[in-house]
Write an enzyme that holds these catalytic residues in place. Structure first.
Site, PDB file in Angstrom:
ATOM      1  CG  ASP A   1      -2.242   0.677   0.935  1.00  0.00           C
ATOM      2  OD1 ASP A   1      -2.359   1.318  -0.119  1.00  0.00           O
ATOM      3  OD2 ASP A   1      -3.143   0.571   1.771  1.00  0.00           O
TER       4      ASP A   1
ATOM      5  CG  ASN B   1      -7.318  -3.161  -5.830  1.00  0.00           C
ATOM      6  OD1 ASN B   1      -6.331  -3.882  -5.661  1.00  0.00           O
ATOM      7  ND2 ASN B   1      -7.648  -2.206  -4.954  1.00  0.00           N
TER       8      ASN B   1
END
Ligand code: IPE
Ligand code: MG
Length: 233
Positions: free
Chosen positions: A2, A50
């Site tokens: 991330d 996503n």
């Protein structure tokens, strides 16, 4: 992995610039794993959630994965890395599936470490897919146990992860390896993924080494006869 977006924005660049830097970080960390004796590295490249990102970002990510696999496969193979992919492959484009199949097939006999690319991966989706196989195979209720489920995960030959590193300071599991992470050690670092380097990896492993893993037991006592020599060590 991330923090690609934050890393890019902090430098005044578009998010895709951060994703490209993220790929370089994977290369660095994979080489570090090789040197430090880490046998399996799983990278969470794209989650089943996503897809809800902006269309242009999803497209740029898919292009990046495709291009990276094509470009890096020779070097990976030369270094003896075995590539495996975890995720729902039937929802990826045909050209992506071809790249993936090729990478897996070419490196399948390599023994110098495993890179597990989690692509269109979701921990819940993986468990659903395992259950669908169990149903399709017509298993009886008494045949459904932990071993039966574990054997039907995407890559059942991989060990459960010892350590899960979460970058960019987020304290969430985010649907990653839900089944396999039952007793994984978790480590959260503020470092944004594109900045994560071999020193960070070393520090993470040192932190991991300092922890005592009990797997639900009591570390200083004699093991109970019922569990002695059980599945976990
Ligand atoms: C990487 O970072 C995510 C993927 C691997 C798709 P992010 O894109 O989530 O970065 P932030 O959270 O915006 O910083
Ligand atoms: Mg993020």
């Amino acid at each position: 992995m991330d923090g690609n977006g934050r890393w890019a924005r902090s430098k005044g660049h578009p998010v895709s610039f951060g994703h490209r830097a993220g790929v370089r970080a994977i290369k660095r960390v994979l080489e570090g794993c090789e040197r430090l004796g880490v046998e399996v590295l799983s990278v969470y490249a794209f989650s089943t959630e996503n897809w809800s990102r902006p269309r242009a970002e999803v497209r740029a990510l898919m292009r990046l994965f495709h291009e990276t696999m094509q470009r890096e496969i020779d070097e990976m193979h030369r270094r003896g890395v075995r590539i495996v992919v975890s995720g729902r492959r039937d929802e990826l484009s045909q050209r992506m599936r071809e790249r993936i199949d090729e990478a897996i097939a070419r490196t399948s006999r390599n023994t110098n470490g495993v890179l597990n690319v989690c692509l269109n991966y979701g921990g819940r989706a993986e468990i659903v897919d395992a259950m669908r196989r169990i149903a399709a195979e017509g298993l009886k209720p008494e045949q459904v146990d932990e071993a039966a489920i574990a054997a039907r995960l995407y890559n059942p030959d991989l060990p459960d992860p010892d350590l899960i590193i979460r970058t960019a300071g987020e304290h969430r599991v985010s649907n990653f390896l839900l089944w396999q992470s039952a007793y994984s050690e978790m480590l959260v670092t503020e470092r944004l993924w594109p900045d994560f380097d071999v020193d960070d990896l070393k520090a993470a492993i040192a932190e991991y080494a300092s922890r005592i893993r009990r797997f639900g037991g009591r570390p200083d006592s004699e093991p109970n006869l019922k569990t002695a020599g059980g599945a976990r060590s």
